[in-house]
Design a protein around this motif. Sequence first.
Motif, PDB file in Angstrom:
ATOM      1  N   THR A 171     -27.480 -17.510  34.218  1.00  0.00           N
ATOM      2  CA  THR A 171     -28.125 -19.552  34.596  1.00  0.00           C
ATOM      3  C   THR A 171     -28.421 -20.056  33.667  1.00  0.00           C
ATOM      4  N   PHE A 172     -29.076 -19.093  32.547  1.00  0.00           N
ATOM      5  CA  PHE A 172     -29.317 -18.738  31.286  1.00  0.00           C
ATOM      6  C   PHE A 172     -28.488 -19.431  30.145  1.00  0.00           C
ATOM      7  N   GLY A 173     -27.442 -18.210  30.391  1.00  0.00           N
ATOM      8  CA  GLY A 173     -26.932 -18.067  29.044  1.00  0.00           C
ATOM      9  C   GLY A 173     -26.996 -17.381  27.913  1.00  0.00           C
ATOM     10  N   LEU A 174     -28.490 -16.572  27.837  1.00  0.00           N
ATOM     11  CA  LEU A 174     -29.261 -15.853  26.740  1.00  0.00           C
ATOM     12  C   LEU A 174     -29.557 -14.896  27.184  1.00  0.00           C
ATOM     13  N   PHE A 175     -29.791 -14.203  26.909  1.00  0.00           N
ATOM     14  CA  PHE A 175     -30.175 -12.268  26.808  1.00  0.00           C
ATOM     15  C   PHE A 175     -31.065 -12.249  27.295  1.00  0.00           C
ATOM     16  N   LEU A 176     -32.231 -13.022  25.781  1.00  0.00           N
ATOM     17  CA  LEU A 176     -33.597 -13.485  26.128  1.00  0.00           C
ATOM     18  C   LEU A 176     -34.308 -13.814  26.690  1.00  0.00           C
ATOM     19  N   ALA A 177     -33.457 -14.678  27.425  1.00  0.00           N
ATOM     20  CA  ALA A 177     -33.929 -15.629  28.391  1.00  0.00           C
ATOM     21  C   ALA A 177     -34.027 -15.004  30.008  1.00  0.00           C
ATOM     22  N   ALA A 178     -32.577 -13.970  30.263  1.00  0.00           N
ATOM     23  CA  ALA A 178     -33.267 -13.274  30.968  1.00  0.00           C
ATOM     24  C   ALA A 178     -33.383 -12.252  31.500  1.00  0.00           C
ATOM     25  N   GLY A 179     -34.001 -11.308  30.010  1.00  0.00           N
ATOM     26  CA  GLY A 179     -34.758 -10.589  30.721  1.00  0.00           C
ATOM     27  C   GLY A 179     -36.214 -10.958  30.652  1.00  0.00           C
ATOM     28  N   LEU A 180     -36.706 -11.959  30.121  1.00  0.00           N
ATOM     29  CA  LEU A 180     -38.507 -12.200  30.153  1.00  0.00           C
ATOM     30  C   LEU A 180     -38.630 -12.283  31.802  1.00  0.00           C
ATOM     31  N   PRO A 181     -37.979 -13.038  32.447  1.00  0.00           N
ATOM     32  CA  PRO A 181     -38.288 -12.582  33.964  1.00  0.00           C
ATOM     33  C   PRO A 181     -38.818 -11.714  34.555  1.00  0.00           C
ATOM     34  N   ILE A 182     -37.378 -10.556  34.013  1.00  0.00           N
ATOM     35  CA  ILE A 182     -38.046  -9.313  34.728  1.00  0.00           C
ATOM     36  C   ILE A 182     -39.133  -8.211  34.318  1.00  0.00           C
ATOM     37  N   MET A 183     -39.367  -8.777  32.849  1.00  0.00           N
ATOM     38  CA  MET A 183     -40.016  -8.263  32.334  1.00  0.00           C
ATOM     39  C   MET A 183     -41.345  -8.901  32.832  1.00  0.00           C
ATOM     40  N   THR A 184     -41.796  -9.868  32.717  1.00  0.00           N
ATOM     41  CA  THR A 184     -42.501 -10.306  33.123  1.00  0.00           C
ATOM     42  C   THR A 184     -43.345  -9.901  34.687  1.00  0.00           C
ATOM     43  N   ALA A 185     -42.236  -9.872  35.629  1.00  0.00           N
ATOM     44  CA  ALA A 185     -42.079  -9.279  37.533  1.00  0.00           C
ATOM     45  C   ALA A 185     -42.950  -7.979  36.962  1.00  0.00           C
ATOM     46  N   ILE A 186     -42.388  -7.112  35.696  1.00  0.00           N
ATOM     47  CA  ILE A 186     -42.937  -5.443  36.224  1.00  0.00           C
ATOM     48  C   ILE A 186     -44.219  -5.281  35.605  1.00  0.00           C
ATOM     49  N   ILE A 187     -44.042  -6.898  34.789  1.00  0.00           N
ATOM     50  CA  ILE A 187     -46.519  -6.116  34.788  1.00  0.00           C
ATOM     51  C   ILE A 187     -46.833  -5.967  35.077  1.00  0.00           C
ATOM     52  N   GLY A 188     -46.977  -7.731  36.156  1.00  0.00           N
ATOM     53  CA  GLY A 188     -47.121  -7.822  36.858  1.00  0.00           C
ATOM     54  C   GLY A 188     -47.541  -6.216  38.406  1.00  0.00           C
ATOM     55  N   LEU A 189     -46.001  -5.943  38.379  1.00  0.00           N
ATOM     56  CA  LEU A 189     -45.569  -5.792  39.846  1.00  0.00           C
ATOM     57  C   LEU A 189     -46.286  -3.688  39.486  1.00  0.00           C
ATOM     58  N   LEU A 190     -46.517  -3.443  38.300  1.00  0.00           N
ATOM     59  CA  LEU A 190     -47.079  -2.156  37.840  1.00  0.00           C
ATOM     60  C   LEU A 190     -48.702  -2.602  38.267  1.00  0.00           C
ATOM     61  N   SER A 191     -48.790  -3.190  38.119  1.00  0.00           N
ATOM     62  CA  SER A 191     -50.729  -3.722  38.218  1.00  0.00           C
ATOM     63  C   SER A 191     -51.196  -3.510  39.855  1.00  0.00           C
ATOM     64  N   GLY A 192     -50.276  -4.224  40.410  1.00  0.00           N
ATOM     65  CA  GLY A 192     -49.911  -4.155  41.462  1.00  0.00           C
ATOM     66  C   GLY A 192     -50.307  -3.022  41.986  1.00  0.00           C
ATOM     67  N   LEU A 193     -49.169  -1.948  41.832  1.00  0.00           N
ATOM     68  CA  LEU A 193     -48.851  -0.417  42.689  1.00  0.00           C
ATOM     69  C   LEU A 193     -50.048   0.092  41.930  1.00  0.00           C
TER      70      LEU A 193
END
Length: 726
Positions: free
Chosen positions: A195-217
């Motif tokens: 979708t983005f064509g960039l490794f960094l841009a592809a990793g950012l959504p996963i990183m921010t999702a994990i931040i919220g997920l860890l807090s919730g769990l």
Amino acid sequence: MAKLLYRIGDWVYKRPKRVILAWLLIIVALAVVTLSSGMKFSDSFSIPGSKSEKAGKLLEKATSTNKNNDTSTIRLIFKVNNGKTLMDTSIKDSIDKLRTKIQEEDKNVLVVSDPYKMMTISENKKIAYADITYNEKADKVSEESKNKVLQSIGITRDAGIQTELGGDVSFSELEIVGASDAVGLIAAFVVLLITFGLFLAAGLPIMTAIIGLLSGLMCIFISSNYVDTPVFSLSLAAMIGLAVGIDYALFIISRYRQNVGEGYSLQESVSRAMATAGSAVLFAGVTVIIALSGLSLVGVPFLKVMGLGAAAVVLLVVVASLITVPAVISLAGERISPKRKNKIFKSIKVKDKKQKHSFWGGIVSKYPIIIVVSVLIVTALFSYQALHLELGLPDNGAKPKNSTERKGYDIMSEGFGKGINGQLIVVADASKASGNYLVTLQEVTKEIEKLPDIKFISPAIPVGNGKLAMINIIPKSGPNDKETKDLVEKINKEAETIQKNKKVEIMVTGSTAVNIDTENMLSKAMPKFILVIVGLALILMTLVFRSIFVPIKAVLGFMMTIFSTLGFGVMVLQDGHLSGLFNVAAREPVLCFLPILVTGILFGLAMDYEVFLVSRMREEFTKTGNAKQSVISGIKNSGTVVTAAGLIMTAVFLGFAFNVDANVKSMGITLAFGVLFDAFIVRMTFVPAVMVLLGKKTWYMPKWLDKILPKIDVEGEDLMKEEQVS
């Protein structure tokens, strides 16, 4: 709302390091509390006020004076072949040696029963079982004790005796996030990369999702010490939190990159992305939270806890998306600009962004009638399968075929009949009976024995010091068979006569009885729940899109998704199609609370895609007033992102579809299909085709109603008006 999020985006962009550090400190604080308080989960399926729950409490109260009341069992299941029988001296010696070793090596073992003395041997002398009784509950039996059993059964296996395990102590542990889930994350990353064509841009959504997920769990971990929390609620919260977290970050980052491409500065692009995509994220997240919280209306405690736990995780994921995404964008700067691409993507030709419509937008606008009819036919084919839906509770028969519990389950059915895996416990309260209560209980047992489909019934066994007794029944049919459920219903009906004539209260408990009570409770609650969900959708869609027909279309699409998803669940989980692919037990009933759970979850997720796609169409219609062109433009601008979001969420759910736990597996399979169907068949195909057919009527709204309804700006209309004035 758009103005507020615009200011939040601007504020966070200027202070990214402080925002990230603050969130990390929150995670550390939650981790410290979690480690200090620990966690406590249960596997309870009881329904308050039901006969099965009342019977269970009576038994628990009657045995509360027993200091060994908290017990659990591991069942040793033996099968011999090659012309031998359990009566052979070598076979008997091996079983005795195994029993002695387990008894002597584990101080937590109360007793290991002797199948030869207890007569727990099949008629053909080929199959037998022995129970290891522990002085603690099933969830407290240590891994050390389990490992001792696993090592010890090598004695009988080496002697040529097939030895499997059963009982209420599980050996197939629940994986919150396992290897299969990691595969889902990898697939999500690949979709983001394309979708983005960039490794960094592809990793950012996963990183921010994990931040919220860890807090919730971790919040669920902490609350489990105070609220009776089902263990598989963790996996439900994890799969939903991870999926929506990635999707929400994807929408905001995509809009940011589009704004940069249109010539706005990086800071202004972030602020505008928050005002538009951020508003849609907030609204969609609130919709998911409300839908999950709506499970509280059902009246089933474990569903309420599951729903509220998942809702809490989604809330933290939404907050993380709105706070951390602008921060990580600020830190990334030009490195995720749409002008940059990794070398492997530079050779890929991208269509001219200035073209009037996408390929799919052109197809939908050209053949709307054919598309609508085709979608309705596909929906009918899947929905038809749901007509023979059968509900049940999971047991060892629902576990993967290669698990020791499933093998033991099948061996027990082979040796003692299917009913051995679904024993019923009849609790008889003779406290109000006149005369000799023991004689009365014997008469009651004879009355119950006359009922059909009973293979074995024990004498009434007194429990505790009162006039309470327990009668064990082994049906001829399996625990989830219709005949067994009919037997429970007949016992409950017979109980009315016994109550009247003998003054003895009869109640049935056990997994089958609990299953029937749960199914009856959910059947009564389902219409009310759907009514609330549909009503909520109509109100929210009307407020957001200022239209009468858009909400009706959204609800229709949601109902199409639900019925198709349940039909697919019946095909895979009940009828056994694709059972080899997902490693599920073929021809098992569908998890009894799955329909209402899937309804609540898919409602929230379906509204997500409706908001993200249709809000962009409304934004274009507000600018141009051209209904057909707004649909085409909406598909062009948001179609790629919605497609990526649908694939990501499907990949995450599919990862959980290969979990070892039957509950998690069934949820993963049905939700993966539900998201796939809703995103691509309903939202990207059916919805735009219907909107093309309706034309400007799509956005019809009575003026009187438009005036009295509060306004919710999720397209940034207020910002556009201010820009036009300036």
